[in-house]
Structures are given as structure tokens and as C-alpha cells.
Design a protein around this motif. Structure first.
Motif, PDB file in Angstrom:
ATOM      1  N   GLY A   1       0.971  -1.078   0.025  1.00 21.73           N
ATOM      2  CA  GLY A   1      -0.091  -0.060  -0.092  1.00 21.73           C
ATOM      3  C   GLY A   1       0.929   1.280  -0.186  1.00 21.73           C
ATOM      4  N   LEU A   2       1.951   1.190   0.973  1.00 21.20           N
ATOM      5  CA  LEU A   2       2.829   2.156   0.792  1.00 21.20           C
ATOM      6  C   LEU A   2       3.564   2.629  -0.428  1.00 21.20           C
ATOM      7  N   VAL A   3       3.915   1.488  -1.200  1.00 20.98           N
ATOM      8  CA  VAL A   3       4.320   1.287  -2.249  1.00 20.98           C
ATOM      9  C   VAL A   3       3.771   2.319  -3.533  1.00 20.98           C
ATOM     10  N   ARG A   4       2.402   1.852  -3.259  1.00 16.44           N
ATOM     11  CA  ARG A   4       1.237   2.464  -4.257  1.00 16.44           C
ATOM     12  C   ARG A   4       1.421   3.955  -3.848  1.00 16.44           C
ATOM     13  N   ILE A   5       1.496   4.364  -2.582  1.00 17.20           N
ATOM     14  CA  ILE A   5       1.280   6.036  -2.354  1.00 17.20           C
ATOM     15  C   ILE A   5       2.660   6.486  -2.753  1.00 17.20           C
ATOM     16  N   LYS A   6       3.918   5.671  -3.052  1.00  8.98           N
ATOM     17  CA  LYS A   6       4.982   6.330  -3.244  1.00  8.98           C
ATOM     18  C   LYS A   6       4.911   6.563  -4.928  1.00  8.98           C
ATOM     19  N   GLU A   7       4.218   5.678  -5.658  1.00  2.87           N
ATOM     20  CA  GLU A   7       4.285   5.680  -6.850  1.00  2.87           C
ATOM     21  C   GLU A   7       3.553   6.743  -7.424  1.00  2.87           C
ATOM     22  N   ILE A   8       2.204   6.842  -6.578  1.00  5.70           N
ATOM     23  CA  ILE A   8       1.543   8.155  -6.971  1.00  5.70           C
ATOM     24  C   ILE A   8       2.285   9.505  -6.950  1.00  5.70           C
ATOM     25  N   VAL A   9       2.595   9.589  -5.663  1.00  5.84           N
ATOM     26  CA  VAL A   9       3.331  10.887  -5.146  1.00  5.84           C
ATOM     27  C   VAL A   9       4.339  11.323  -6.115  1.00  5.84           C
ATOM     28  N   GLU A  10       5.102  10.080  -6.389  1.00  5.29           N
ATOM     29  CA  GLU A  10       6.430  10.653  -7.181  1.00  5.29           C
ATOM     30  C   GLU A  10       5.866  11.066  -8.697  1.00  5.29           C
ATOM     31  N   LYS A  11       4.805  10.328  -9.124  1.00  2.00           N
ATOM     32  CA  LYS A  11       4.405  10.803 -10.580  1.00  2.00           C
ATOM     33  C   LYS A  11       3.822  12.004 -10.333  1.00  2.00           C
ATOM     34  N   GLU A  12       2.743  12.046  -9.560  1.00  2.00           N
ATOM     35  CA  GLU A  12       1.948  13.352  -9.641  1.00  2.00           C
ATOM     36  C   GLU A  12       2.632  14.544  -8.978  1.00  2.00           C
TER      37      GLU A  12
ATOM     38  N   GLY B   1       5.838  15.104 -10.256  1.00  2.00           N
ATOM     39  CA  GLY B   1       6.787  15.110 -11.307  1.00  2.00           C
ATOM     40  C   GLY B   1       8.064  14.988 -10.702  1.00  2.00           C
ATOM     41  N   GLY B   2       8.212  14.195  -9.717  1.00  2.00           N
ATOM     42  CA  GLY B   2       9.547  13.808  -9.204  1.00  2.00           C
ATOM     43  C   GLY B   2      10.257  14.743  -8.201  1.00  2.00           C
ATOM     44  N   ARG B   3       9.444  15.847  -7.958  1.00  2.00           N
ATOM     45  CA  ARG B   3       9.754  16.821  -6.959  1.00  2.00           C
ATOM     46  C   ARG B   3       9.876  16.117  -5.444  1.00  2.00           C
ATOM     47  N   ILE B   4       9.043  15.375  -5.457  1.00  2.00           N
ATOM     48  CA  ILE B   4       9.059  14.358  -4.234  1.00  2.00           C
ATOM     49  C   ILE B   4       9.406  13.056  -4.192  1.00  2.00           C
ATOM     50  N   LYS B   5      10.175  12.668  -3.389  1.00  2.00           N
ATOM     51  CA  LYS B   5      10.760  11.188  -3.543  1.00  2.00           C
ATOM     52  C   LYS B   5      10.379  10.512  -2.189  1.00  2.00           C
ATOM     53  N   VAL B   6       9.679   9.422  -2.212  1.00  2.00           N
ATOM     54  CA  VAL B   6       9.281   8.579  -1.063  1.00  2.00           C
ATOM     55  C   VAL B   6      10.274   7.341  -0.707  1.00  2.00           C
ATOM     56  N   LEU B   7      10.844   7.337   0.291  1.00  2.00           N
ATOM     57  CA  LEU B   7      11.772   6.065   0.455  1.00  2.00           C
ATOM     58  C   LEU B   7      11.072   5.238   1.399  1.00  2.00           C
ATOM     59  N   ILE B   8      10.937   4.018   1.130  1.00  2.00           N
ATOM     60  CA  ILE B   8      10.314   3.180   2.275  1.00  2.00           C
ATOM     61  C   ILE B   8      11.209   2.342   3.034  1.00  2.00           C
ATOM     62  N   ARG B   9      11.144   2.292   4.418  1.00  2.00           N
ATOM     63  CA  ARG B   9      11.894   1.403   5.126  1.00  2.00           C
ATOM     64  C   ARG B   9      11.072   0.383   5.881  1.00  2.00           C
ATOM     65  N   PRO B  10      11.001  -0.961   5.193  1.00  2.00           N
ATOM     66  CA  PRO B  10       9.962  -1.985   5.745  1.00  2.00           C
ATOM     67  C   PRO B  10      10.420  -2.572   7.132  1.00  2.00           C
ATOM     68  N   SER B  11       9.795  -3.554   7.421  1.00  2.00           N
ATOM     69  CA  SER B  11      10.392  -4.608   8.347  1.00  2.00           C
ATOM     70  C   SER B  11      10.511  -4.235   9.582  1.00  2.00           C
ATOM     71  N   ALA B  12       9.916  -3.212  10.130  1.00  2.00           N
ATOM     72  CA  ALA B  12      10.443  -2.497  11.441  1.00  2.00           C
ATOM     73  C   ALA B  12      11.921  -1.897  11.697  1.00  2.00           C
ATOM     74  N   GLN B  13      12.413  -1.663  10.452  1.00  2.00           N
ATOM     75  CA  GLN B  13      13.958  -1.330  10.524  1.00  2.00           C
ATOM     76  C   GLN B  13      13.887   0.277  11.551  1.00  2.00           C
ATOM     77  N   LEU B  14      12.910   0.775  11.440  1.00  2.00           N
ATOM     78  CA  LEU B  14      13.125   2.266  12.062  1.00  2.00           C
ATOM     79  C   LEU B  14      12.368   1.818  13.515  1.00  2.00           C
ATOM     80  N   GLY B  15      11.994   0.806  14.023  1.00  2.00           N
ATOM     81  CA  GLY B  15      11.918   0.553  15.344  1.00  2.00           C
ATOM     82  C   GLY B  15      10.312  -0.109  15.524  1.00  2.00           C
ATOM     83  N   SER B  16       9.905  -0.269  16.609  1.00  2.00           N
ATOM     84  CA  SER B  16       8.654  -1.023  16.929  1.00  2.00           C
ATOM     85  C   SER B  16       7.612   0.120  16.526  1.00  2.00           C
ATOM     86  N   GLU B  17       6.235  -0.459  16.639  1.00  2.00           N
ATOM     87  CA  GLU B  17       5.407   0.307  16.326  1.00  2.00           C
ATOM     88  C   GLU B  17       5.102   1.762  17.222  1.00  2.00           C
TER      89      GLU B  17
END
Ligand code: BDP
Length: 329
Positions: free
Chosen positions: A49-60, A62-78
Motif C-alpha cells: 500500500g505504501l509502495v502505491r502511495i510512493k508511485e502516485i506521489v512521485e508521479k503526480e 513530477g519527481g519533486r517528491i521522493k518517497v523512501l520506504i523502510r520496511p520490516s520495522a527497520q526504524l523501530g517497533s510500532e
């Protein structure tokens, strides 16, 4: 890693990423890099779902915004990632509504057992005035609720025996999410709750710290908990939705047009996630069955009867909200 370690790691990550983008892309560097996180792997329906957000945001944008996804609790617990989102270190965060109770007490209603009759009832509430109003309640917590994702129903699983009746939970140590309703729920049913971070449940099962836990089919499967805890009992005690959060701090710094792009992308990702979810439930169920797990379907009524005291306890503060949910058609 402790909370401070995670914060430092997240700050360093954000700085390195921003620097790398500027170096790599030169004049075409994105104006803004958004960090998104999820405690599941990149191919799980919520992360997709986040990947879908990333695709739409980056496209809409025009590349001004980039979304980087860090999965698997890499940034901590919830809980840690929600705090990092309040601070604006994480920008987009997909979590369960369960740990949200600590940040906004009225979210307790989503964790109440059997509050949602079924899928249709749950989504009528989430898509209607109640669910949308709950998203707005997060503003004083410096969080913006952008969307809900499907998480199906949660049921008990354990290493010892099938749960056919609440009495079968007696003496079992059951991991729960860090949420007081979940602690009360397992206690009321007769088990011994142990709040442990999601990422630590597998080893807690292996070492015998706990006898079991509770979750939906996809999480039971993708975490490999099914390899250790073979008994999965479909009591379906809760349907706790997932939520996509955005940092109010980041939001405040965004131009109106970019806010619109992000809000629309998150909304559009809901339908995508919900479709992926239903497929994943089927895939997980098939794999678990193939692996020889013992799945049983207990009569829900004794569970429903036994958890009534929770409605009295949480009804004291959230009675009107609970009634509105129960009355939703
Ligand atoms: C899963 C949620 C995940 C939670 C986990 C848990 O998708 O975000 O952290 O349950 O039990 O269903 O902690």
C-alpha cells in the motif's frame, strides 16, 4: 536497539538519503524526500500500500517528491515509530490502530472484541462519519490520519492445544500488542497476557517465554509463527484496522498542492491494499494448511459472553462512540 538508538539511526538515515539523492541527481534532485515505514516486509499488503502511495506521489509531483520506504520495522517497533512520526523524523507510517490507543484513548473502541460484526460492518464504520472523524482526532497528537487498511480478523494461536472455549486459554502465556485493551482482553478470557513488540514474538515463542499469540492469517504466516505454534483457533476476537499516519510537522511545511497529492495518493492506495489483502488471506490460509497446522473453529458465543466486562470498563469513557459503532448498519 533502544528508542534513542532508533531515533539516531532514523536521523542518520534521513540525512544520508537526502545527501545521496542530491549528489546522485544533481540539478534534478527531488525537493523533498519523505521517509515511509512499516513493520512488515516490502511484499506484505500494507507495505505494498505504501509502495502505491510512493508511485502516485512521485508521479503526480513530477519527481519533486521522493518517497523512501523502510520496511520490516527497520526504524523501530510500532510505538517508537509513532513517536518518530510525531517528531517529523518519519513522515509516513503504517501501523495497527492497536498501539494508537496510547496516543489517542478513543482508539480503544477499535480493539474491543467483536465490536465489528463482519467486514461490511467494519468498513461501513471506517468509511463513514465515525471512522473519518477518528482520523481527525489525531490532530492534537501531531499526527494526521490519511487512510485505513484492511487487517482482517485476529485469532489465537499457540504451541499447546486448540482453543475451543475460553477455558482452554487458562494457563497459557499469550503475547499481545502494547495496548491495554488487548491486555484486558486476554486476561478476561483467562489467559496470561504478555505485551511484546511484534518483531520479538518469534524468539519469545522459541524460548518458551510465551505459549502463543494472536493475529490474522497473513501475519501468522509471514512471521513464520506457524512453524512454532501449530494450533490456530478461529475465534476472530478482533478486527483491528491498520492506519496510515502522516507527520503533522512535515505536513505543516508542505505547500497546499503537495498535501493534496499525498492525501489523494493515500486514499487511492486503500482500495489497492484491500484487494491485495484478500488475496494474501487466501495464500496464507493455503500455506498454513499445507504446513499441517491444526485449524479449528470454536463457537464464538462463549467468547462474546466472557468479554462483556470490557464493554463496561471502556464504555465508561467511550460509551457513546461504542453505541454509534454498534448501531451502524
Ligand atoms: C499485525 C499488524 C502489525 C502489528 C502486528 C502485531 O499488521 O502492524 O504490529 O499485527 O501484532 O496484524 O503487533
Amino acid at each position: 536497539m533502544g528508542a534513542t538508538g532508533k531515533i539516531i539511526q532514523a536521523i542518520l538515515f534521513a540525512a544520508i538519503v537526502a545527501g545521496a539523492c542530491i549528489l546522485a541527481l544533481g540539478r534534478d534532485a527531488p525537493k523533498r524526500v519523505l521517509i515511509a515505514t512499516d513493520d512488515h516486509a516490502i511484499d506484505y499488503p500494507t507495505t505494498r500500500g505504501l509502495v502505491r502511495i510512493k508511485e502516485i506521489v512521485e508521479k503526480e509531483s513530477g519527481g519533486r517528491i521522493k518517497v523512501l520506504i523502510r520496511p520490516s520495522a527497520q526504524l523501530g517497533s510500532e510505538k517508537e515509530t509513532i513517536e518518530l512520526t510525531q517528531m517529523g523524523i518519519i513522515d509516513i507510517n503504517r501501523v495497527s490502530c492497536s498501539p494508537m490507543v496510547e496516543f489517542e484513548p478513543s482508539f480503544a473502541v477499535f480493539s474491543l472484541p467483536y465490536i465489528f460484526r463482519d467486514y461490511e460492518h467494519e468498513w461501513a464504520v471506517l468509511d463513514g462519519a465515525i471512522g473519518q472523524g477518528m482520523l481527525k482526532k489525531l490532530a492534537p497528537r501531531r499526527l494526521i490520519g490519511l487512510a485505513y487498511y484492511d487487517s482482517g480478523a485476529r485469532s489465537f494461536y499457540n504451541i499447546k492445544r486448540p482453543i475451543n472455549h475460553p477455558d482452554d486459554l487458562k494457563g497459557l502465556k499469550i503475547r499481545v500488542q502494547k495496548n491495554e485493551v488487548m491486555i484486558d482482553l486476554v486476561e478476561t478470557l483467562g489467559g496470561a497476557p504478555d505485551p511484546i513488540a511484534f518483531e520479538e514474538v518469534y524468539s519469545a515463542l522459541q524460548t518458551g517465554r510465551i505459549d502463543g499469540a494472536e493475529n490474522n492469517y497473513p501475519s501468522y504466516y509471514t512471521t513464520s509463527h506457524f512453524e512454532v505454534a501449530k494450533f490456530y483457533s478461529l475465534d476472530g476476537h478482533t478486527r483491528i484496522p491498520e492506519i496510515v499516519l502522516f507527520s503533522q510537522k512535515t505536513w505543516d511545511a508542505l505547500p497546499e498542492a503537495d498535501r493534496g497529492i499525498i492525501a489523494a495518493a493515500a486514499k487511492a492506495s486503500e482500495a489497492h491494499q484491500k484487494a491485495l489483502w484478500l488475496d494474501m488471506v487466501k495464500e496464507a490460509e493455503a500455506a498454513i494448511t499445507r504446513a499441517g497446522c491444526k485449524i479449528n473453529t470454536p463457537d464464538k458465543q462463549p467468547f462474546i459472553d466472557k468479554v462483556k466486562p470490557l464493554y463496561e470498563k471502556y464504555g465508561a469513557a467511550h460509551g457513546a462512540l461504542i453505541n454509534r459503532i454498534l448501531e451502524t448498519q
